[in-house]
Design a protein around this motif. Structure first.
Motif, PDB file in Angstrom:
ATOM      1  N   LEU A 146      -3.026   8.653   5.420  1.00 24.49           N
ATOM      2  CA  LEU A 146      -2.733   8.156   6.761  1.00 24.49           C
ATOM      3  C   LEU A 146      -1.374   7.479   6.832  1.00 24.49           C
ATOM      4  O   LEU A 146      -0.621   7.634   7.795  1.00 24.49           O
ATOM      5  N   LEU A 147      -1.054   6.699   5.804  1.00 21.68           N
ATOM      6  CA  LEU A 147       0.145   5.851   5.862  1.00 21.68           C
ATOM      7  C   LEU A 147       1.329   6.447   5.094  1.00 21.68           C
ATOM      8  O   LEU A 147       2.468   6.019   5.265  1.00 21.68           O
ATOM      9  N   GLY A 148       1.050   7.418   4.222  1.00 24.21           N
ATOM     10  CA  GLY A 148       2.093   7.965   3.365  1.00 24.21           C
ATOM     11  C   GLY A 148       2.406   7.020   2.229  1.00 24.21           C
ATOM     12  O   GLY A 148       1.958   5.865   2.204  1.00 24.21           O
ATOM     13  N   GLY A 149       3.146   7.526   1.250  1.00 26.24           N
ATOM     14  CA  GLY A 149       3.609   6.684   0.157  1.00 26.24           C
ATOM     15  C   GLY A 149       2.522   6.284  -0.811  1.00 26.24           C
ATOM     16  O   GLY A 149       1.480   6.941  -0.933  1.00 26.24           O
ATOM     17  N   LEU A 150       2.787   5.200  -1.515  1.00 26.29           N
ATOM     18  CA  LEU A 150       1.866   4.636  -2.488  1.00 26.29           C
ATOM     19  C   LEU A 150       1.195   3.427  -1.846  1.00 26.29           C
ATOM     20  O   LEU A 150       1.878   2.541  -1.320  1.00 26.29           O
ATOM     21  N   VAL A 151      -0.113   3.408  -1.892  1.00 26.53           N
ATOM     22  CA  VAL A 151      -0.855   2.378  -1.166  1.00 26.53           C
ATOM     23  C   VAL A 151      -1.778   1.634  -2.117  1.00 26.53           C
ATOM     24  O   VAL A 151      -2.452   2.240  -2.950  1.00 26.53           O
ATOM     25  N   LEU A 152      -1.775   0.323  -1.977  1.00 26.90           N
ATOM     26  CA  LEU A 152      -2.721  -0.528  -2.699  1.00 26.90           C
ATOM     27  C   LEU A 152      -3.833  -0.948  -1.739  1.00 26.90           C
ATOM     28  O   LEU A 152      -3.550  -1.457  -0.662  1.00 26.90           O
ATOM     29  N   ILE A 153      -5.078  -0.697  -2.139  1.00 26.23           N
ATOM     30  CA  ILE A 153      -6.210  -1.267  -1.401  1.00 26.23           C
ATOM     31  C   ILE A 153      -6.542  -2.570  -2.126  1.00 26.23           C
ATOM     32  O   ILE A 153      -7.340  -2.590  -3.057  1.00 26.23           O
ATOM     33  N   ARG A 154      -5.898  -3.662  -1.714  1.00 28.88           N
ATOM     34  CA  ARG A 154      -6.110  -4.918  -2.444  1.00 28.88           C
ATOM     35  C   ARG A 154      -7.548  -5.373  -2.349  1.00 28.88           C
ATOM     36  O   ARG A 154      -8.133  -5.884  -3.301  1.00 28.88           O
ATOM     37  N   SER A 155      -8.139  -5.183  -1.192  1.00 33.09           N
ATOM     38  CA  SER A 155      -9.501  -5.657  -0.981  1.00 33.09           C
ATOM     39  C   SER A 155     -10.192  -4.751   0.025  1.00 33.09           C
ATOM     40  O   SER A 155      -9.565  -4.217   0.941  1.00 33.09           O
ATOM     41  N   TYR A 156     -11.496  -4.578  -0.178  1.00 34.90           N
ATOM     42  CA  TYR A 156     -12.296  -3.819   0.787  1.00 34.90           C
ATOM     43  C   TYR A 156     -12.964  -4.738   1.799  1.00 34.90           C
ATOM     44  O   TYR A 156     -13.334  -4.311   2.880  1.00 34.90           O
ATOM     45  N   ASN A 157     -13.162  -5.994   1.434  1.00 34.42           N
ATOM     46  CA  ASN A 157     -13.889  -6.890   2.320  1.00 34.42           C
ATOM     47  C   ASN A 157     -13.254  -8.272   2.283  1.00 34.42           C
ATOM     48  O   ASN A 157     -13.554  -9.049   1.386  1.00 34.42           O
ATOM     49  N   PRO A 158     -12.341  -8.596   3.180  1.00 38.49           N
ATOM     50  CA  PRO A 158     -11.870  -7.764   4.294  1.00 38.49           C
ATOM     51  C   PRO A 158     -10.942  -6.669   3.793  1.00 38.49           C
ATOM     52  O   PRO A 158     -10.334  -6.811   2.741  1.00 38.49           O
ATOM     53  N   LEU A 159     -10.830  -5.610   4.593  1.00 37.72           N
ATOM     54  CA  LEU A 159      -9.962  -4.499   4.225  1.00 37.72           C
ATOM     55  C   LEU A 159      -8.504  -4.960   4.237  1.00 37.72           C
ATOM     56  O   LEU A 159      -8.034  -5.516   5.225  1.00 37.72           O
ATOM     57  N   ASP A 160      -7.818  -4.787   3.117  1.00 36.45           N
ATOM     58  CA  ASP A 160      -6.424  -5.238   3.003  1.00 36.45           C
ATOM     59  C   ASP A 160      -5.636  -4.152   2.286  1.00 36.45           C
ATOM     60  O   ASP A 160      -5.791  -3.939   1.088  1.00 36.45           O
ATOM     61  N   VAL A 161      -4.816  -3.464   3.050  1.00 35.86           N
ATOM     62  CA  VAL A 161      -4.107  -2.285   2.568  1.00 35.86           C
ATOM     63  C   VAL A 161      -2.611  -2.578   2.576  1.00 35.86           C
ATOM     64  O   VAL A 161      -2.078  -3.022   3.585  1.00 35.86           O
ATOM     65  N   VAL A 162      -1.952  -2.348   1.453  1.00 31.60           N
ATOM     66  CA  VAL A 162      -0.545  -2.728   1.293  1.00 31.60           C
ATOM     67  C   VAL A 162       0.252  -1.521   0.823  1.00 31.60           C
ATOM     68  O   VAL A 162      -0.071  -0.919  -0.208  1.00 31.60           O
ATOM     69  N   LYS A 163       1.288  -1.166   1.562  1.00 39.01           N
ATOM     70  CA  LYS A 163       2.188  -0.093   1.104  1.00 39.01           C
ATOM     71  C   LYS A 163       3.133  -0.656   0.055  1.00 39.01           C
ATOM     72  O   LYS A 163       3.742  -1.701   0.263  1.00 39.01           O
ATOM     73  N   LEU A 164       3.255   0.050  -1.055  1.00 36.01           N
ATOM     74  CA  LEU A 164       4.129  -0.407  -2.136  1.00 36.01           C
ATOM     75  C   LEU A 164       5.402   0.447  -2.164  1.00 36.01           C
ATOM     76  O   LEU A 164       5.383   1.613  -1.753  1.00 36.01           O
ATOM     77  N   GLU A 299       7.616  15.917  -4.332  1.00 35.94           N
ATOM     78  CA  GLU A 299       7.894  14.491  -4.392  1.00 35.94           C
ATOM     79  C   GLU A 299       6.753  13.736  -3.722  1.00 35.94           C
ATOM     80  O   GLU A 299       5.905  14.330  -3.051  1.00 35.94           O
ATOM     81  N   ILE A 300       6.734  12.434  -3.935  1.00 37.38           N
ATOM     82  CA  ILE A 300       5.756  11.606  -3.243  1.00 37.38           C
ATOM     83  C   ILE A 300       6.018  11.732  -1.735  1.00 37.38           C
ATOM     84  O   ILE A 300       7.167  11.679  -1.293  1.00 37.38           O
ATOM     85  N   ASN A 301       4.953  11.909  -0.969  1.00 32.04           N
ATOM     86  CA  ASN A 301       5.075  11.984   0.487  1.00 32.04           C
ATOM     87  C   ASN A 301       5.225  10.574   1.042  1.00 32.04           C
ATOM     88  O   ASN A 301       4.325   9.742   0.889  1.00 32.04           O
ATOM     89  N   LEU A 302       6.338  10.311   1.677  1.00 29.52           N
ATOM     90  CA  LEU A 302       6.590   8.938   2.140  1.00 29.52           C
ATOM     91  C   LEU A 302       6.232   8.708   3.602  1.00 29.52           C
ATOM     92  O   LEU A 302       6.037   7.580   4.028  1.00 29.52           O
ATOM     93  N   GLN A 303       6.130   9.807   4.380  1.00 27.05           N
ATOM     94  CA  GLN A 303       5.984   9.612   5.826  1.00 27.05           C
ATOM     95  C   GLN A 303       4.565   9.793   6.345  1.00 27.05           C
ATOM     96  O   GLN A 303       4.290   9.509   7.510  1.00 27.05           O
ATOM     97  N   GLY A 304       3.641  10.249   5.503  1.00 29.81           N
ATOM     98  CA  GLY A 304       2.266  10.445   5.977  1.00 29.81           C
ATOM     99  C   GLY A 304       2.132  11.731   6.780  1.00 29.81           C
ATOM    100  O   GLY A 304       2.882  12.689   6.561  1.00 29.81           O
TER     101      GLY A 304
END
Lengths: 319, 319
Positions: A146-164, A299-304
């Motif tokens: 959905l977001l492209g790039g490399l993504v960290l799911i720091r937490s599921y509860n609450p949901l916390d998603v960070v693009k790296l 290459e890594i997809n950066l744009q989603g």
């Protein structure tokens, strides 16, 4: 009435030591969804191509349409939609096939509705699609799709998603051996408890991997791509795993691991040439062992996801 | 003959979720070692101040002299050294007291010998000092004490130590409640196995914490400072732990946790003013509960040990 075509990328979840918390998107392969609004008041799944007849035809049961139905219900919109799903990637492969379909469907309907939700707000709907497809609402495929790039799911509860950050030019070699491992079973063979010492080793590597990405340190990425918890268990299900690892590293891959729950394997590489050499060596090895495979290099997809409006869009979308 | 004075900083190991893999140094407190070469051919520990008579006087058993003996033996140097140790920080406090002494000793002798080893090469000697002091050659105190800043111990075997970026102005509030928890016991109460699900939560947080440091994202650092594995067990040994956490967060700390194996607690703060407010609230709370405490406030120490030559140095060192 209005129509749209959306491409959503395949994704590599887990990324070696980052089980359930890391994932990245690639430029190829991916799924394509074409969607048209109509007056029927119903969501219909009118075309599925490329699935060899194996995906559910019932709109409530196929991920791509089920997420669209959920989305419309959630917003209280009664809208007819005709969906065509063009599977352009294998499923049951560990490449995030269901995620690509769900994300393409959600991005498509959200665009057609005039973008009432942000990309981040689509994430929970896509995760519900994952629950339908594989029994678990994990986010490490849908978030990068959905977001492209490399993504960290720091937490599921609450949901916390960070693009790296992603080092420029970083490439991925993917090889899908033609054997099938359902995600559910791949999860079930994992132990419920792990030695604390192994967990410490793992989070040292996760920390190194993330630091490597954030500080553009390919050596550190390479040293950190070690999974002492999940891979030793799941690798048993993948043909020629240790031989493929050795070959990938000989070809100067930064690291090698299982894509998602397999059977696909991935290598991160400093550039596309290395990635091509890696896939050549791995597919040759599998072929020797009598196993067909498909390889992808990008290459890594950066744009989603990529969106193409098929008819004039709302002025709101394109002022 | 030549002499030197070395200050080595206190350190916060673990840093919440980063058990055994993260640590940082602070500007205050720390230990001071004064060292002079002589013709005795022996390493002597001639002065210890500030330890209330509790540290070993035998040079082979006290960390500061033991690491110097090891260092000289390793290099095959027979050299008389007189050591004075000025403990300027509490020990058994979770602030890396033995590390500060060991690092000060090692940096001192290495300077006096003309720096045959790099700072990184001193690390294994300092780790051996940790083994002597607390039974375990961990590196998450000695590495930041030696190198300064925030340090990731990505791996112990092989040893792989990585300095991470630190956001400018980041401050630390330290509070040492005057109760004692030996490191050995604090380790022994930990479980040998942990639920995989908790381990995943932990490495999601470790990943977030590292990404927050590397990308200067204080919000992400704050959200990631959660330890679901070690802290719930060890917090029981620390008086008023949950009340102190609540107070620290009310004072706008980024996060709160146990320093090393305790009983000291630390807060990372966006600036020194916040850190002062945090220590004021925490020491008042402990005082209410009848527990004396000592507080320290400083920015993260970025430069590591400080060295002052007491006599003209070798021309090689200061050309």
């Amino acid at each position: 009435m209005k129509g749209i075509k959306v491409f959503a990328p395949a994704t590599v979840a887990n990324v070696s030591c980052g089980y359930d918390v890391l994932g990245f998107a690639v430029n190829t392969p991916g799924d394509e969804v074409v969607m048209h609004l109509n007056d029927s008041g119903e969501v219909s799944l009118d075309v599925i191509e490329g699935d060899e007849g194996r995906l559910p035809r019932d709109p409530a049961k196929n991920t791509v349409s089920a997420v669209v139905i959920n989305y419309l219900n959630h917003l209280g919109i009664k809208q007819g939609v005709s969906i065509a799903l063009y599977k352009k990637m294998p499923f049951g492969s560990g490449l995030g096939s269901s995620s690509a379909s769900a994300v393409a469907g959600l991005v498509g309907i959200n665009e057609l509705m005039g973008k009432p939700l942000t990309q981040e707000q689509l994430l929970p709907f896509a995760m519900e699609g994952e629950r339908l497809a594989c029994g678990n609402a994990h986010a490490d495929n849908v978030a990068p799709a959905l977001l492209g790039g490399l993504v960290l799911i720091r937490s599921y509860n609450p949901l916390d998603v960070v693009k790296l950050p992603v080092p420029a030019g970083l490439a991925c070699a993917l090889v899908y051996p033609h054997v099938e491992i359902p995600t559910k079973e791949a999860r079930q063979i994992l132990r419920t408890h792990v030695p604390l010492q192994d967990a410490v080793t793992q989070w040292g590597n996760v920390a190194g991997l993330v630091a490597g990405f954030c500080t553009n340190n390919l050596d550190l990425i390479s040293r950190s791509m070690q999974d002492v918890i999940i891979e030793p268990v799941r690798a048993m299900l993948i043909p020629c795993f240790s031989e493929m690892r050795q070959l990938a590293m000989e070809q100067k891959a930064l690291g090698f691991g299982i894509s998602g729950s397999g059977p696909s394997v991935f290598s991160l590489c400093s550039n596309l040439d290395v990635a091509r050499n890696v896939t050549a060596a791995l597919t040759a090895k599998l072929s020797e062992a009598g196993i067909d495979s498909t390889a992808y290099v990008s290459e890594i997809n950066l744009q989603g996801p990529q969106v193409k409006h098929l008819q004039p869009a709302l002025s709101k979308q394109h002022p």
